[in-house]
Design a protein around this motif. Structure first.
Motif, PDB file in Angstrom:
ATOM      1  N   TYR A  14     -67.943  60.503  27.218  1.00  0.00           N
ATOM      2  CA  TYR A  14     -68.986  60.029  26.308  1.00  0.00           C
ATOM      3  C   TYR A  14     -68.628  60.323  24.866  1.00  0.00           C
ATOM      4  N   GLU A  65     -77.432  55.204  18.270  1.00  0.00           N
ATOM      5  CA  GLU A  65     -76.607  54.853  17.111  1.00  0.00           C
ATOM      6  C   GLU A  65     -77.227  55.523  15.897  1.00  0.00           C
ATOM      7  N   ARG A  76     -85.549  51.955  16.812  1.00  0.00           N
ATOM      8  CA  ARG A  76     -85.067  50.584  17.050  1.00  0.00           C
ATOM      9  C   ARG A  76     -86.166  49.681  17.582  1.00  0.00           C
ATOM     10  N   ASP A  77     -86.107  48.403  17.195  1.00  0.00           N
ATOM     11  CA  ASP A  77     -87.048  47.423  17.720  1.00  0.00           C
ATOM     12  C   ASP A  77     -86.703  47.147  19.188  1.00  0.00           C
ATOM     13  N   ASN A 104     -73.191  58.779  17.774  1.00  0.00           N
ATOM     14  CA  ASN A 104     -72.403  57.583  17.452  1.00  0.00           C
ATOM     15  C   ASN A 104     -72.635  57.247  15.986  1.00  0.00           C
ATOM     16  N   SER A 139     -76.125  59.172  24.748  1.00  0.00           N
ATOM     17  CA  SER A 139     -74.809  58.639  24.355  1.00  0.00           C
ATOM     18  C   SER A 139     -74.907  57.242  23.753  1.00  0.00           C
ATOM     19  N   TRP A 140     -76.088  56.621  23.834  1.00  0.00           N
ATOM     20  CA  TRP A 140     -76.258  55.285  23.269  1.00  0.00           C
ATOM     21  C   TRP A 140     -76.906  55.311  21.887  1.00  0.00           C
ATOM     22  N   GLU A 145     -74.553  61.591  29.498  1.00  0.00           N
ATOM     23  CA  GLU A 145     -74.741  60.140  29.448  1.00  0.00           C
ATOM     24  C   GLU A 145     -75.648  59.690  28.305  1.00  0.00           C
ATOM     25  N   GLU A 168     -86.202  56.152  26.214  1.00  0.00           N
ATOM     26  CA  GLU A 168     -86.013  55.322  25.027  1.00  0.00           C
ATOM     27  C   GLU A 168     -84.546  54.925  24.874  1.00  0.00           C
ATOM     28  N   SER A 169     -83.670  55.903  24.989  1.00  0.00           N
ATOM     29  CA  SER A 169     -82.235  55.614  24.930  1.00  0.00           C
ATOM     30  C   SER A 169     -81.473  56.787  25.514  1.00  0.00           C
ATOM     31  N   GLU A 170     -80.436  56.493  26.247  1.00  0.00           N
ATOM     32  CA  GLU A 170     -79.529  57.549  26.660  1.00  0.00           C
ATOM     33  C   GLU A 170     -78.989  58.212  25.405  1.00  0.00           C
TER      34      GLU A 170
END
Lengths: 314, 384
Positions: A191, A118, A71-72, A141, A115-116, A314, A111-113
């Motif tokens: 989550y 995508e 992701r940007d 997700n 659970s976040w 998380e 960078e990202s959890e």
């Protein structure tokens, strides 16, 4: 717990991050494409770097690809989605005739959890690479992964902070005759975990994946209930390693496992990160097989309730 | 020639420095306390002899000193409109129970003390000062430090302009295209009053060391928490940001840090006399790494072994360049983070009092001993 570091080896080879006009292509290395913060600030994309990698003269020899953060960092809206990353890799199939290992989502907490993250429908990716032996993905997700037919896949790993039961059901209904290693991080209900023990029934009958040697039902909040249905299931006659680590397994689940004769025929029972009492741990240690009981956890009491936490959520 | 410290009685920084003096066979430093300076009890110039070495230390955590600084800063802060505890309430404010300081008020009180020190030194016989008062004042202002470093071309995270509250913050994040920000009190230290905020599509999460506690009459008091708190409920996050924004803030991009041994880490490098000296890795599983309780310190040799000399030298060079923005300071503590491949160091902070590193040695010397050596070098070895 969360995941703090990128992997350093995958598919039996060291992993390096590919940086255009900097990294030089080495045959005995697998490469990771990731978009880091500074690159995003400079307007570089995941796709640019991937296209640069696949233009290397010896790219045909590449066996393993690690998909890092795409992701940007600077975009309010998602510009590069998991869809477009998947499509780029699918489109590159003719340049990557030896690709055998894909890790889609080597994304760490900074960078990202988990659970976040995508992600997306990754079935096409498996279909585009019929020689694939290892497929690992992190983040669930939007994930779709089956039912799929793949004749060479030996290892399938899905890491998630909370896995939707549909993904579990679809994978179990897939046709994967070569599958030896099946590993789920089931995660926590908060989550997105929705699996019930019943979802695993077809798998536990033991005839879905005849070559299965390793079954990982890891990081699960329903570990005790799962242990109860796993304990006496025919799949244990096929596999060598049962991995129920990282979850909330306690005495109930452990006792169910102890009662089973089939458990004693395994090579290894991995239960690390658990909530089992000392007495029951002693019983487990008497089993004639290797049992990993490290990283014992303590329940937390809070608002008059007892809480057990899985390792990755998380 | 002797040393004089402006500091606080019983503070580990003062005793640590005296231990270092003792290791050279030098007598302990004369101590002038902030409390006595603020009370107007001492005339600084009277305590200084020709050729003395002056060290301005942190006022430390002493409760009475802290109260005296808040008194000294109250009027100016109230005039500016930042959060301030009125003079009559200062002695009741639960500083010793973790009540979040109004940092602007503390800072303006500290500046008041620094101005007094400068005035006192101006009247004193000729002397050397390790770090001058005006530099210390600037180094305690994260907004000013960031601006100076940026102008000097040092790598710093992008910053946001001042905000009025949560809605304004989110607007600024959109305009400046930042999904992750650090919100720090401009004059805070030790991780107090900080928040790391991250948004992505429908997700929001804040990690913070502050908790709002409701008091009588629907008023909120903020407390520092020992445990890191994670907030996921937007109205709670908004309420806390609104509260924090009554103090002067520095807001900057929260850069992803490199991992090491299943943690993320940043670095503290003490630059003494323009040289990168005492260095430690601070490993953490939390973005707020200056909380001593939750972190593991690791000898820098582990990192050097992992990333190689070349990348380590690049990091050291960046720290030295940042310190060079304050050429009159003998020493500063530079905090840096590096990106995932250890190739891009970024300056997170420059600390005036960043040399309190217990049990860390460089060439067999503590930070204090190395600073003393640096001061005395012209005397000990006049030819170099």
């Amino acid at each position: 717990m969360a995941i703090y570091g990128h992997i350093s080896a995958f598919g039996g080879k060291p992993v390096e991050t590919w940086i255009p006009s900097k990294t030089s292509f080495k045959p005995n290395t697998n490469y990771r494409i990731l978009l880091d913060y500074e690159q995003a600030e400079e307007g570089i994309t995941w796709k640019q770097q991937f296209l640069d990698l696949i233009e290397q003269p010896e790219i045909k020899t590449l066996e393993g690809l690690v998909v890092g953060y795409w992701r940007d960092w600077t975009a309010a809206e998602e510009i590069e989605s998991a869809d477009s990353v998947r499509d780029e890799i699918v489109a590159a199939r003719e340049k990557l005739p030896n690709l055998r290992h894909i890790f889609f989502g080597d994304i760490v907490m900074e960078e990202s959890e988990i659970s976040w993250i995508e992600t997306t429908d990754l079935i096409q990716l498996l279909e585009a690479y019929p020689l694939l032996e290892t497929f690992k993905c992190r983040g669930s997700n939007g994930l779709k992964l089956g039912p799929v037919t793949h004749n060479n896949l030996k290892m399938l790993v899905i890491e998630s902070g909370g896995l939707n039961r549909k993904v579990v059901q679809d994978v179990i209904m897939s046709t994967l005759p070569a599958l030896e290693h099946l590993e789920f991080y089931l995660g926590a209900e908060n989550y997105g975990a929705t699996s019930e023990p019943d979802d695993f029934t077809p798998l536990l009958r033991g005839d879905r994946f005849p070559r299965l040697k390793y079954l990982g039902l890891r990081d699960s909040e329903i570990a005790d209930d799962l242990a109860a249905v796993v304990a006496n299931s025919p799949v244990l006659d096929t596999i060598e390693i049962l991995d129920m680590s990282l979850g909330t397994l306690g005495d109930d689940g452990a006792r169910a496992l102890l009662k089973s004769d089939r458990i004693k025929k395994l090579k290894k029972l991995d239960l690390h990160h658990h909530f089992i009492s000392k007495e029951v741990m002693e019983e487990l240690r008497k089993l004639p097989i290797e049992v990993d009981l490290s990283d014992a956890q303590e329940e937390e009491r809070w608002n008059d309730r007892v809480w057990r936490f899985v390792a990755v959520s998380e | 020639m002797s040393f004089l410290i402006i500091g606080t009685e019983g503070d580990p920084r003062v005793s640590g420095f005296n231990t270092a003096l003792d290791s050279y066979g030098l007598p302990p430093a004369q101590l002038i306390t902030y409390a006595s300076l603020l009370a107007g009890d001492v005339h600084l110039a009277d305590h200084i002899a020709e050729g003395d070495l002056i060290r301005i230390e942190s006022p430390g955590r002493d409760l009475n000193t802290c109260r005296a600084l808040l008194h000294a800063g109250a009027a100016a802060t109230l005039r500016e409109g930042y959060r301030a505890i009125p003079p009559d309430d200062i002695d009741r404010y639960p500083i010793d129970r973790g009540g979040l300081l109004p940092f602007r008020q503390w800072y303006l009180g500290f500046c008041h003390a620094l101005v007094r020190i400068e005035a006192g030194l101006a009247e004193a016989p000729s002397h050397q000062i390790m770090n001058p008062a005006h530099d210390i004042a600037e180094l305690f202002d994260k907004v000013a430090v960031h601006k100076l470093l940026q102008q000097a071309g040092a790598p710093v995270p992008r910053s946001l302009p001042p905000i009025t509250g949560y809605d304004d913050l989110r607007q600024a994040m959109r305009i400046h295209r930042l999904q992750r920000v650090f919100i720090k009190p401009a004059h805070g230290s030790s991780g107090a009053g900080m928040m790391a905020l991250q948004v992505a599509g429908p997700h929001i999460r804040a990690i913070t060391t502050v908790e709002l506690v409701k008091g009588p009459g629907q008023t909120w008091t903020a407390f520092n928490t020992r445990q890191i708190r994670t907030l996921r409920h937007e109205p709670h996050i908004a309420r806390l940001v609104d509260y924090l924004s009554h103090d002067r803030l520095h807001i900057e991009a929260w850069l992803p840090k490199a991992g090491f041994d299943d943690h993320t880490f940043d670095l503290r490098i003490v630059v003494i006399g323009g040289q990168s000296r005492h260095s430690v890795m601070r490993l953490s599983k939390c973005p707020i790494t200056n909380l001593h309780l939750l972190n593991r310190r690791l000898d820098i040799s582990h990192l050097v072994e992992h990333i190689g000399e070349e990348r380590w030298h690049a990091i050291q060079k960046t720290a030295v360049a940042a310190a060079a923005c304050y050429p009159d300071c003998l020493y500063v503590g530079v905090d840096l983070a590096v990106n995932h491949n250890y190739e891009r160091p970024t300056i997170l902070e420059v600390n005036a009092f960043g040399d309190l590193l217990n049990n860390v040695q460089d060439s067999g010397l503590s930070t204090y001993a190395a600073e003393i050596q640096q001061c005395l070098m012209p005397i000990l070895t006049p030819t170099t």
